[in-house]
Structures are given as C-alpha cells and as structure tokens.
Design a protein around this motif. Structure first.
Motif, mmCIF file in Angstrom:
data_model
loop_
_atom_site.group_PDB
_atom_site.id
_atom_site.type_symbol
_atom_site.label_atom_id
_atom_site.label_comp_id
_atom_site.label_asym_id
_atom_site.label_seq_id
_atom_site.Cartn_x
_atom_site.Cartn_y
_atom_site.Cartn_z
ATOM 1 N N ASP A 100 0.825 -1.214 0.000
ATOM 2 C CA ASP A 100 0.000 0.000 0.000
ATOM 3 C C ASP A 100 0.858 1.262 0.000
ATOM 4 O O ASP A 100 0.467 2.295 -0.544
ATOM 5 N N ILE A 101 2.049 1.172 0.583
ATOM 6 C CA ILE A 101 2.960 2.317 0.584
ATOM 7 C C ILE A 101 3.507 2.547 -0.815
ATOM 8 O O ILE A 101 3.595 3.695 -1.282
ATOM 9 N N VAL A 102 3.870 1.476 -1.512
ATOM 10 C CA VAL A 102 4.346 1.607 -2.889
ATOM 11 C C VAL A 102 3.229 2.166 -3.770
ATOM 12 O O VAL A 102 3.468 3.053 -4.610
ATOM 13 N N ARG A 103 2.009 1.678 -3.565
ATOM 14 C CA ARG A 103 0.879 2.177 -4.350
ATOM 15 C C ARG A 103 0.626 3.660 -4.068
ATOM 16 O O ARG A 103 0.380 4.450 -4.994
ATOM 17 N N SER A 104 0.708 4.056 -2.811
ATOM 18 C CA SER A 104 0.539 5.464 -2.452
ATOM 19 C C SER A 104 1.591 6.335 -3.128
ATOM 20 O O SER A 104 1.290 7.428 -3.624
ATOM 21 N N LEU A 105 2.826 5.839 -3.172
ATOM 22 C CA LEU A 105 3.911 6.588 -3.809
ATOM 23 C C LEU A 105 3.635 6.771 -5.297
ATOM 24 O O LEU A 105 3.858 7.854 -5.858
ATOM 25 N N ALA A 106 3.132 5.719 -5.940
ATOM 26 C CA ALA A 106 2.803 5.812 -7.366
ATOM 27 C C ALA A 106 1.651 6.791 -7.611
ATOM 28 O O ALA A 106 1.684 7.576 -8.564
ATOM 29 N N VAL A 107 0.652 6.755 -6.752
ATOM 30 C CA VAL A 107 -0.501 7.649 -6.915
ATOM 31 C C VAL A 107 -0.097 9.099 -6.686
ATOM 32 O O VAL A 107 -0.464 9.999 -7.457
ATOM 33 N N ARG A 108 0.678 9.334 -5.626
ATOM 34 C CA ARG A 108 1.041 10.705 -5.274
ATOM 35 C C ARG A 108 1.965 11.336 -6.317
ATOM 36 O O ARG A 108 1.886 12.540 -6.574
ATOM 37 N N THR A 109 2.845 10.534 -6.923
ATOM 38 C CA THR A 109 3.838 11.089 -7.856
ATOM 39 C C THR A 109 3.442 10.932 -9.314
ATOM 40 O O THR A 109 4.005 11.593 -10.183
ATOM 41 N N GLU A 110 2.522 10.014 -9.605
ATOM 42 C CA GLU A 110 2.106 9.640 -10.957
ATOM 43 C C GLU A 110 3.197 8.902 -11.725
ATOM 44 O O GLU A 110 3.066 8.673 -12.928
ATOM 45 N N GLU A 111 4.280 8.510 -11.045
ATOM 46 C CA GLU A 111 5.371 7.767 -11.676
ATOM 47 C C GLU A 111 5.304 6.289 -11.280
ATOM 48 O O GLU A 111 4.482 5.892 -10.449
ATOM 49 N N SER A 112 6.170 5.473 -11.870
ATOM 50 C CA SER A 112 6.264 4.063 -11.489
ATOM 51 C C SER A 112 7.059 3.955 -10.194
ATOM 52 O O SER A 112 8.152 4.522 -10.074
ATOM 53 N N ALA A 113 6.509 3.233 -9.220
ATOM 54 C CA ALA A 113 7.131 3.088 -7.904
ATOM 55 C C ALA A 113 7.470 1.625 -7.645
ATOM 56 O O ALA A 113 6.781 0.720 -8.119
ATOM 57 N N PHE A 114 8.531 1.404 -6.863
ATOM 58 C CA PHE A 114 9.065 0.051 -6.688
ATOM 59 C C PHE A 114 9.526 -0.183 -5.254
ATOM 60 O O PHE A 114 9.936 0.752 -4.558
ATOM 61 N N LEU A 115 9.489 -1.437 -4.856
ATOM 62 C CA LEU A 115 10.166 -1.911 -3.653
ATOM 63 C C LEU A 115 11.214 -2.917 -4.094
ATOM 64 O O LEU A 115 10.901 -3.864 -4.828
#
Length: 265
Positions: A100-115
């Motif tokens: 959910d943290i990775v998903r939040s990062l993707a939503v907030r930035t509109e970029e691809s987020a990764f762990l």
C-alpha cells in the motif's frame, strides 16, 4: 598450540563451486521470468560451457527447482521454488507491509514506484506499481536484479552501508565500469554515494538507459541496516528542478513510513 579447526570457507567446502554455479543458474532462470531463457544464453551469462550449464540445469530440473518448456527448449522457474518461497515468505517477505505504501507513492507522484530488497551484492525488485502518467520507464520490474550502486535502489542501499563494507564491495566488483559504463567506475560511484548521503536519496540520471531517470531511498531494519529501498522511475523531463526535490521529499517520507512499519513488526 590451539588445534581448533578453522570454520569452513566457500573456497574449501567440498562441492561449494558446483553449488555456487547451480545457484547462479537458478538466479538467472528466475530473472528471465515467465519468458524463460535458452540454455546458450544462460551458459554465456554464467560463464559456463553449454554442456556444463545443461548438466546443472538438468540436475536442478530433477529436483523441481527449474522446468523446461519442451516446445521451445527454454528454461523456467520450477514448482519447488513456489513451495520454498511460500515458506520463506513468512520470515523474509515484507511486500504485504509495503504494497500500500508503494501504491501510495505511485498515486502521489504519478510515476512508477518500486520496492527492492538487498540480496548479497544485488538488489531484486519485489513490487512495481505504475502511476497515472502515460509515459513510463520499463528498466525495472518484478524479479529484475541490479548490482548495488547501479540502479537508484542499489545506490541508496550502498550509500548507507558501513564504509568498510562499501570498500569491500567496490574491491569485489572492480569490473562494474566494464559492464555498465564509465559512470560506474569506483570513483564515480563514491561521488554518487557522497551525494546520496548528503541529499538523503539517490539519483540515477539516465545511467542505465538514456533518458530514463530514477531516484531511490533506503528502507532500514529495526537495527538500522539498509535492507530494502523504495524507488521511482520515469522519463527525464519529469525529474528536473523543483519537481525532483518534491519527488525526493515524498520518497523519503514513504521510506520512513515503511521503515517504521517494519520495525514495529
């Protein structure tokens, strides 16, 4: 005189070389994902002769650790890996805490987020979540590995290791510039490590694929060891000026949130 035997090392454990070769092949097969890999490619990447690679793969197949598509001849992860993974996940997997943290990062930035997680001298991507911006970078996806210090996630982890571990790592991998370009010479990596520690997060300005930028922040264990990293990737024009600073602040906030959650577990 003390006659206590010395503990075994990788160099003198019987069969260690064969195990190391088989483990390297296993990692290469899993890195290839659902497309699989041809034995010739695996042999080349593992620096083995084709017959040796085929013999080791056949042994792994007999144990269920790899499988072979008889129609294409390509090698794939085997069913036994799934069973092992489900058991190991209870101890090592943090994706349930992080998704959910990775998903939040993707939503907030509109970029691809990764762990990504550290595994020895590499990072392995565990989770990818794409943001809404339509132009994306595909340098990183689940299962992809990079040496520490190459991608932004690995640079973020490397930067916060003890100095003696950094020195030992760079001594072991003095060929990074040969494999990844002059920007990965030890002096250049050390310079980026210093920048990362000063900034708090790592920046990869298109050093793997031109025009594809990445930033990464380390995620720590309860004892302060950098074991994971959150990262963002995207096209160059999305990672400049004030927006880079804002992305960095969001990334660090999410990394801190995940570190706190892991420590609480």
């Amino acid at each position: 005189m003390d006659t206590t035997p010395l503990p075994p090392t990788r160099g003198n454990v019987p069969g260690a070389q064969a195990v190391a070769r088989a483990a390297h092949l296993l990692r290469l097969v899993t890195a290839a994902g659902t497309d699989g890999a041809a034995v010739g490619d695996l042999a080349r990447l593992a620096d083995l002769t084709r017959p040796t690679a085929h013999r080791l793969l056949s042994a792994l197949r007999q144990e269920g650790l790899v499988d072979r598509d008889d129609a294409t001849g390509r090698w794939l992860p085997g069913p036994e890996l799934y069973l092992m993974g489900t058991i190991a996940a209870s101890r090592f997997d943090v994706t349930s805490l992080a998704r959910d943290i990775v998903r939040s990062l993707a939503v907030r930035t509109e970029e691809s987020a990764f762990l990504s997680v550290r595994r020895g001298d590499e990072t392995v991507c565990l989770v990818r979540e794409d943001g809404s911006f339509p132009i994306r970078s595909f340098v990183l996806s689940e299962g992809v590995r990079f040496p520490l210090g190459v991608a932004s996630a690995g640079l973020a982890i490397l930067a916060f290791l003890p100095p003696d571990e950094v020195d030992a790592y760079l001594d072991r991998h003095d060929d990074l510039s040969d494999r990844w370009g002059a920007a990965h010479a030890p002096t250049r990596i050390r310079s980026r490590i210093a920048d990362t520690k000063a900034r708090g997060y790592a920046v990869n300005p298109g050093l793997i694929v031109e025009g594809s930028w990445g930033i990464g922040a380390a995620v720590f264990t309860s004892t302060g060891e950098p074991q994971w990293a959150l990262s963002l990737t995207g096209v160059e024009f999305r990672f400049g000026g004030e927006r880079l600073a804002e992305l960095g602040r969001l990334l660090l906030a999410h990394a801190h949130q995940l570190s706190t959650r892991i420590a609480g577990r």
